[in-house]
Structure formats: structure tokens, C-alpha cells
Design a protein around this motif. Sequence first.
Motif, PDB file in Angstrom:
ATOM      1  N   ASN A 131       0.813  -1.217   0.000  1.00  0.00           N
ATOM      2  CA  ASN A 131       0.000   0.000   0.000  1.00  0.00           C
ATOM      3  C   ASN A 131       0.846   1.266   0.000  1.00  0.00           C
ATOM      4  O   ASN A 131       0.328   2.355  -0.274  1.00  0.00           O
ATOM      5  CB  ASN A 131      -0.900   0.039   1.244  1.00  0.00           C
ATOM      6  CG  ASN A 131      -2.133  -0.828   1.106  1.00  0.00           C
ATOM      7  OD1 ASN A 131      -2.746  -0.877   0.043  1.00  0.00           O
ATOM      8  ND2 ASN A 131      -2.491  -1.521   2.172  1.00  0.00           N
ATOM      9  N   HIS A 197      -3.511   4.333  -5.582  1.00  0.00           N
ATOM     10  CA  HIS A 197      -2.762   5.211  -4.688  1.00  0.00           C
ATOM     11  C   HIS A 197      -2.056   6.282  -5.510  1.00  0.00           C
ATOM     12  O   HIS A 197      -1.272   5.968  -6.408  1.00  0.00           O
ATOM     13  CB  HIS A 197      -1.735   4.397  -3.904  1.00  0.00           C
ATOM     14  CG  HIS A 197      -0.880   5.216  -2.987  1.00  0.00           C
ATOM     15  ND1 HIS A 197      -1.359   6.301  -2.294  1.00  0.00           N
ATOM     16  CD2 HIS A 197       0.437   5.109  -2.648  1.00  0.00           C
ATOM     17  CE1 HIS A 197      -0.381   6.820  -1.563  1.00  0.00           C
ATOM     18  NE2 HIS A 197       0.715   6.118  -1.774  1.00  0.00           N
ATOM     19  N   TYR A 222      -5.982   7.711  -1.735  1.00  0.00           N
ATOM     20  CA  TYR A 222      -6.389   6.354  -2.101  1.00  0.00           C
ATOM     21  C   TYR A 222      -7.781   6.448  -2.721  1.00  0.00           C
ATOM     22  O   TYR A 222      -8.711   6.949  -2.087  1.00  0.00           O
ATOM     23  CB  TYR A 222      -6.404   5.425  -0.885  1.00  0.00           C
ATOM     24  CG  TYR A 222      -5.018   5.112  -0.372  1.00  0.00           C
ATOM     25  CD1 TYR A 222      -4.287   4.046  -0.891  1.00  0.00           C
ATOM     26  CD2 TYR A 222      -4.430   5.901   0.611  1.00  0.00           C
ATOM     27  CE1 TYR A 222      -3.007   3.766  -0.437  1.00  0.00           C
ATOM     28  CE2 TYR A 222      -3.146   5.629   1.070  1.00  0.00           C
ATOM     29  CZ  TYR A 222      -2.446   4.562   0.544  1.00  0.00           C
ATOM     30  OH  TYR A 222      -1.171   4.293   0.987  1.00  0.00           O
TER      31      TYR A 222
END
Length: 251
Positions: A131, A197, A222
Motif C-alpha cells: 500500500n 494510490h 487512495y
Amino acid sequence: MHLFWKTALLALIVVVAPAHAADEPDGAAILAMAREAAGGDAWANAQTLQLSGHAVFYGRAGHKPRSVASDYRMWREFDRNRTVAHGADGKVRIIARSAESLLFEVGYDGETTWTERGVTPKAEADKFWANNFGFGIIRQANKPGFTALRLADDTHDGHPLYMVELTDPTGGTTLFGIDQKSGYIRTMGFRTPRGWHLRTYDDFVELANPRWVQARHVTLYYDGRKSNEVFWTNTVVNASIDPALFTPPAE
């Protein structure tokens, strides 16, 4: 007359074609320009980085900050042979504090990831780094196994951008937005378990010894929603870092 115009047309093509090609750099040339603008070989081959400043974090609902880290610090030890864009590499430690209170911390020593709650299971850690990690892979763009594909141009905050998709040797992709005038890296994006992202980079400052361009304002999104902003006020490159900073807690 017919022969004259044919000759003139051929001459025009010979003269115009190189100029047109110079105005249309391919993906590899654009990333090479970004590398040089960021600091060249000294930037690409940096050993360590220390950043400090403050950060603002937002929740999934509402417009007000969820928390503010008045003291936000990051230490990085780079892996100069990195080949995976969206996985942990090198060593990292991040500490976020609000006054004297610890908001969170995360570390990675090259094998183990941990937070203020203790050691993180590998599957959970891999998802976390997927992430978050992605920017540094651009330093490897000129190495074998990497490909750079220029996509449609874009803009960010009024700045025309070249858009380049960088693919690492494992197939991971990262989309970089390079300022067409300065060569600065202004945006970066990639797919994550949390969605698309996007990071934007602004307020650049150039340091010397080594030459290093640092974005002092970084905003993270995001799926189009602002997640947090970081405001770096101090940058130190290639200074030694106490190995204890990267040591995970005893289990």
C-alpha cells in the motif's frame, strides 16, 4: 517544377523530423531527465535518507483531520539493487508523535516488520508495504529488466506533465508524472490493496553535497480521497544511522 517541389519537400522532412523527435522524448528519456533533475547519480545511488517534519492524517469520513503528528520522522537505508516496486526494501523506520504522545511507529530491518504493537506477521506486512512503497523504484529505471512506457500527457496544479509507466522486472507497474519544464517528479501512482494510490509532490528545495531535490509537501490519496499530508522541514542525505533504529523489538 515538379522535381523542384519534390526536392524541397524531401529537404523539409529531413530538417523537420529531427526537431520533432527532439520534442517527443520516449519513456526512458523522460525518466533519465527526471533522474538528472532530482540529483543525478548522487540521488540515484544514495545510501541513507533522514527526513523530519509534521504530518496530517484524515479519516474515511468527515473533513477534519483524524490526527496530527507534530513530530514526524523517517529514516531510510536504501537497497541499490531493488527490483520490486511495491514491496519492502532496504531498511525503514517511521515515528509519528503528537507532542509527547506516540501516534504510531513502523520499522523494517530487511526481514522483519514491526509497529508499536510488536512484530507484524509477514502476510500482513507485505500488504502494508504494498500500500505504501513505490516511489524509490524510479532510481532503478535505467537498469536491465525495467521498461518505461510513455502515456498520454497530463497536468498537475497547472504544471504540464509527461506521464510514464515504469514496469519492474517482476511486472509491477508505477505511473510517474514528470514536470515537462523542470524534470521534477510531481506525481506517482499505482494499484494497491486499498485501491489506486496517488501521491503528489510540491514545494521543492534543492540541497547540495550531494545534490538532492526534495519535495517538502507530499500528499497521499487512495481512490481519490486524501489520506494524509506530510510536510518535511529537514532533510539529511547519506549520514550514518544508528543500526539500533532498525532493530525490531524482542518478541
